[in-house]
Design a protein around this motif. Structure first.
Motif, PDB file in Angstrom:
ATOM      1  N   GLU A 333      39.101  51.896  37.825  1.00  0.00           N
ATOM      2  CA  GLU A 333      37.776  51.587  37.281  1.00  0.00           C
ATOM      3  C   GLU A 333      37.750  50.165  36.716  1.00  0.00           C
ATOM      4  OE1 GLU A 333      35.630  53.452  38.507  1.00  0.00           O
ATOM      5  OE2 GLU A 333      34.844  54.710  36.877  1.00  0.00           O
ATOM      6  N   ALA A 334      38.867  49.768  36.102  1.00  0.00           N
ATOM      7  CA  ALA A 334      38.928  48.420  35.537  1.00  0.00           C
ATOM      8  C   ALA A 334      38.794  47.369  36.624  1.00  0.00           C
ATOM      9  CB  ALA A 334      40.245  48.241  34.786  1.00  0.00           C
ATOM     10  N   VAL A 335      39.545  47.544  37.713  1.00  0.00           N
ATOM     11  CA  VAL A 335      39.482  46.572  38.806  1.00  0.00           C
ATOM     12  C   VAL A 335      38.082  46.553  39.418  1.00  0.00           C
ATOM     13  CG1 VAL A 335      40.303  46.089  41.141  1.00  0.00           C
ATOM     14  CG2 VAL A 335      41.947  46.620  39.338  1.00  0.00           C
ATOM     15  N   GLN A 336      37.506  47.731  39.634  1.00  0.00           N
ATOM     16  CA  GLN A 336      36.179  47.798  40.258  1.00  0.00           C
ATOM     17  C   GLN A 336      35.100  47.205  39.367  1.00  0.00           C
ATOM     18  OE1 GLN A 336      35.128  51.637  41.834  1.00  0.00           O
ATOM     19  NE2 GLN A 336      37.100  51.903  42.852  1.00  0.00           N
ATOM     20  N   MET A 337      35.152  47.513  38.071  1.00  0.00           N
ATOM     21  CA  MET A 337      34.109  47.019  37.173  1.00  0.00           C
ATOM     22  C   MET A 337      34.256  45.533  36.886  1.00  0.00           C
ATOM     23  SD  MET A 337      33.370  50.063  34.446  1.00  0.00           S
ATOM     24  CE  MET A 337      33.439  51.785  34.916  1.00  0.00           C
ATOM     25  N   HIS A 338      35.448  45.005  37.099  1.00  0.00           N
ATOM     26  CA  HIS A 338      35.616  43.553  36.989  1.00  0.00           C
ATOM     27  C   HIS A 338      35.086  42.842  38.236  1.00  0.00           C
ATOM     28  CE1 HIS A 338      38.179  44.063  33.448  1.00  0.00           C
ATOM     29  NE2 HIS A 338      38.186  42.753  33.309  1.00  0.00           N
ATOM     30  N   GLY A 339      34.771  43.613  39.265  1.00  0.00           N
ATOM     31  CA  GLY A 339      34.253  43.011  40.493  1.00  0.00           C
ATOM     32  C   GLY A 339      35.352  42.313  41.271  1.00  0.00           C
ATOM     33  N   GLY A 340      34.986  41.304  42.038  1.00  0.00           N
ATOM     34  CA  GLY A 340      35.935  40.612  42.898  1.00  0.00           C
ATOM     35  C   GLY A 340      37.093  39.994  42.143  1.00  0.00           C
ATOM     36  N   ILE A 341      36.843  39.510  40.907  1.00  0.00           N
ATOM     37  CA  ILE A 341      37.922  38.842  40.172  1.00  0.00           C
ATOM     38  C   ILE A 341      38.996  39.827  39.740  1.00  0.00           C
ATOM     39  CG2 ILE A 341      36.419  37.002  39.345  1.00  0.00           C
ATOM     40  CD1 ILE A 341      36.370  38.433  36.627  1.00  0.00           C
ATOM     41  N   GLY A 342      38.665  41.110  39.724  1.00  0.00           N
ATOM     42  CA  GLY A 342      39.653  42.120  39.361  1.00  0.00           C
ATOM     43  C   GLY A 342      40.806  42.186  40.334  1.00  0.00           C
ATOM     44  N   MET A 343      40.603  41.684  41.539  1.00  0.00           N
ATOM     45  CA  MET A 343      41.642  41.698  42.566  1.00  0.00           C
ATOM     46  C   MET A 343      42.475  40.418  42.567  1.00  0.00           C
ATOM     47  SD  MET A 343      41.365  44.610  44.021  1.00  0.00           S
ATOM     48  CE  MET A 343      42.368  44.362  45.488  1.00  0.00           C
ATOM     49  N   THR A 344      42.128  39.468  41.724  1.00  0.00           N
ATOM     50  CA  THR A 344      42.838  38.193  41.733  1.00  0.00           C
ATOM     51  C   THR A 344      44.031  38.215  40.773  1.00  0.00           C
ATOM     52  OG1 THR A 344      41.497  37.229  39.957  1.00  0.00           O
ATOM     53  CG2 THR A 344      40.674  37.009  42.215  1.00  0.00           C
ATOM     54  N   ASP A 345      45.042  37.419  41.084  1.00  0.00           N
ATOM     55  CA  ASP A 345      46.231  37.355  40.243  1.00  0.00           C
ATOM     56  C   ASP A 345      45.949  36.634  38.936  1.00  0.00           C
ATOM     57  OD1 ASP A 345      49.215  37.873  40.154  1.00  0.00           O
ATOM     58  OD2 ASP A 345      49.215  35.697  39.843  1.00  0.00           O
ATOM     59  N   GLU A 346      44.886  35.883  38.904  1.00  0.00           N
ATOM     60  CA  GLU A 346      44.547  35.135  37.696  1.00  0.00           C
ATOM     61  C   GLU A 346      44.259  36.050  36.517  1.00  0.00           C
ATOM     62  OE1 GLU A 346      41.070  32.040  36.126  1.00  0.00           O
ATOM     63  OE2 GLU A 346      41.192  32.611  38.244  1.00  0.00           O
ATOM     64  N   TYR A 347      43.698  37.242  36.814  1.00  0.00           N
ATOM     65  CA  TYR A 347      43.351  38.198  35.762  1.00  0.00           C
ATOM     66  C   TYR A 347      44.477  39.209  35.576  1.00  0.00           C
ATOM     67  CZ  TYR A 347      38.606  36.549  35.003  1.00  0.00           C
ATOM     68  OH  TYR A 347      37.519  35.791  34.648  1.00  0.00           O
ATOM     69  N   ASP A 348      44.694  39.622  34.327  1.00  0.00           N
ATOM     70  CA  ASP A 348      45.816  40.509  34.003  1.00  0.00           C
ATOM     71  C   ASP A 348      45.611  41.946  34.461  1.00  0.00           C
ATOM     72  OD1 ASP A 348      47.184  38.439  32.801  1.00  0.00           O
ATOM     73  OD2 ASP A 348      46.506  38.933  30.770  1.00  0.00           O
ATOM     74  N   ILE A 349      44.395  42.321  34.775  1.00  0.00           N
ATOM     75  CA  ILE A 349      44.107  43.735  35.014  1.00  0.00           C
ATOM     76  C   ILE A 349      44.927  44.300  36.173  1.00  0.00           C
ATOM     77  CG2 ILE A 349      42.149  43.493  36.606  1.00  0.00           C
ATOM     78  CD1 ILE A 349      42.389  45.810  33.540  1.00  0.00           C
ATOM     79  N   GLY A 350      45.229  43.456  37.159  1.00  0.00           N
ATOM     80  CA  GLY A 350      46.018  43.922  38.288  1.00  0.00           C
ATOM     81  C   GLY A 350      47.436  44.318  37.900  1.00  0.00           C
ATOM     82  N   PHE A 351      47.984  43.671  36.869  1.00  0.00           N
ATOM     83  CA  PHE A 351      49.315  44.023  36.395  1.00  0.00           C
ATOM     84  C   PHE A 351      49.346  45.462  35.885  1.00  0.00           C
ATOM     85  CE2 PHE A 351      49.742  39.488  36.537  1.00  0.00           C
ATOM     86  CZ  PHE A 351      51.107  39.226  36.667  1.00  0.00           C
ATOM     87  N   TYR A 352      48.238  45.871  35.250  1.00  0.00           N
ATOM     88  CA  TYR A 352      48.164  47.242  34.734  1.00  0.00           C
ATOM     89  C   TYR A 352      48.147  48.248  35.877  1.00  0.00           C
ATOM     90  CZ  TYR A 352      47.446  45.509  30.026  1.00  0.00           C
ATOM     91  OH  TYR A 352      47.629  44.901  28.809  1.00  0.00           O
TER      92      TYR A 352
END
Length: 379
Positions: A333-352
């Protein structure tokens, strides 16, 4: 027992929260990954944790520990999950400390527990041999040789096995793979002749190991617990690890949810904050409810380990399965609600997302534990 922390446990949480936010933010894990650190964790940070009593959180005061119980260990694991702290806490301070405390002889305790509490030695638990968790499927041989044994076989997915000073290994001294009877636990020096260790870097930027045992000699003094009767003892150790992982995933889920809610409040689309969209509010409310359920299950598992260690298997399975599924949902849900940037390495959410997926598989995924619970109930 009420599903709330005591005053002392709350103080431990607050202390851990402040320390980890300052000393071990997600950026520290990112740095370890980017530099391809050979250990996969900061040994200086681990020494500081030991000085604060964390390494010996389960160890009695007689052997230099804090003796704060499984709830205390879970509090620390949850806070580590919030910041994705890379450390040997699970492998050494939960799994190995539990094994030695519950099964070790007086000599084994005296030789090992003070070193764990002081952060001077690292340990690993070697159980699985295939891509899926299954302790009873152990095929590694422990053949009698003189007054001892010779260990031969392969282990995989051994957390922190590449840095361990000693390895707790499950081997089959009798019976056939698939049978519970016939397992024996051994405490082996990682530098013993015949041991070959290969570091494996996992998707979550942590490290595990493949370990090959080729005629490794073990004496009677290396046995933990009873010969041929190690399965239930191993299950107790694994239950402690499962509860610890569940606590970690609970912390990761809470942090991922908090980051997502903050993003919903800040991100604007069509001239308004996207958090005002009813569809996203419903998804966030559902996730919040699921996280609260998981937190309760995890705390109950930790409390039962402290109060009824030998009977805590069912609730530890429930907590591991529930926390894994909820944490997975939280990261998705975090990745989806962050939109496209949720899939980028720049954002920490992918680490989770990556850490949660690895923790979800370790020591049994939701399907494994659902099957385990069904067997316990005789279905």
């Amino acid at each position: 027992m009420p599903l709330v922390l005591t005053e002392e446990q709350e103080m431990l949480r607050e202390s851990a929260h402040g320390f980890l936010e300052q000393k071990a933010p997600v950026s520290a894990l990112r740095k370890l990954r980017d530099t391809n650190d050979p250990d996969g964790f900061d040994r200086g940070l681990w020494k500081e944790m030991a000085e604060m009593g964390w390494a010996g959180i389960l160890i009695d005061e007689e052997h230099g520990g804090a003796d704060f119980g499984f709830v205390g260990a879970g509090v620390l694991a949850e806070e580590m999950g919030r910041t994705l702290t890379a450390s040997p806490f699970l492998s050494t301070s939960i799994l190995a400390a539990t094994a030695l405390k519950k099964l070790g002889s007086d000599a084994q305790k005296q030789a090992n527990l003070p070193k764990i509490a002081a952060g001077e030695a690292l340990y690993a638990l070697a159980v699985d041999e295939t891509r899926k968790h299954g302790p009873a499927k152990t095929a590694m041989k422990a053949e009698k040789h003189g007054n001892g044994f010779k260990l031969s076989g392969d282990k995989t997915f051994v957390a922190d096995g590449h840095v361990a000073d000693k390895i707790i290994v499950a081997a089959r001294s009798a019976g056939a793979p698939g049978e519970q009877d016939g397992l024996t636990l051994f405490l082996i020096d990682a530098k013993s002749k015949g041991i070959e260790i290969e570091r494996t870097q996992m998707v979550d930027s942590r490290n595990a190991a493949r370990i090959k045992f080729d005629g490794v000699e073990a004496t009677g003094d290396d046995v933990l617990g009873e010969v041929d009767g190690g399965y239930m003892a191993l299950e107790g150790i694994l239950n402690a690890g499962r509860a610890g992982l569940a606590a970690e995933m609970s912390g990761s889920a809470q942090q991922a949810f908090g980051m997502t809610v903050n993003y919903l409040k800040e991100r604007k689309q069509f001239g308004t904050e996207i958090g005002s969209f009813q569809a996203l509010q419903h998804r966030a409310a559902h996730l919040y409810s699921e996280i609260e359920l998981a937190k309760s299950a995890v705390l109950k598992a930790l409390q039962d380990l402290d109060a009824h260690y030998g009977m805590a298997g069912p609730i530890c399975s429930l907590a591991k399965a529930k926390a894994g599924e909820v944490a997975k949902l939280a990261s998705q849900e975090a990745v989806q609600m962050h939109g496209g940037i949720g899939m980028t390495d720049e954002y920490d959410i992918g680490f989770y997302m990556k850490r949660i997926r690895v923790a979800q598989e370790m020591f049994g995924d939701a399907a494994f534990h659902a099957d385990r619970l069904a067997q316990m109930r005789g279905y």
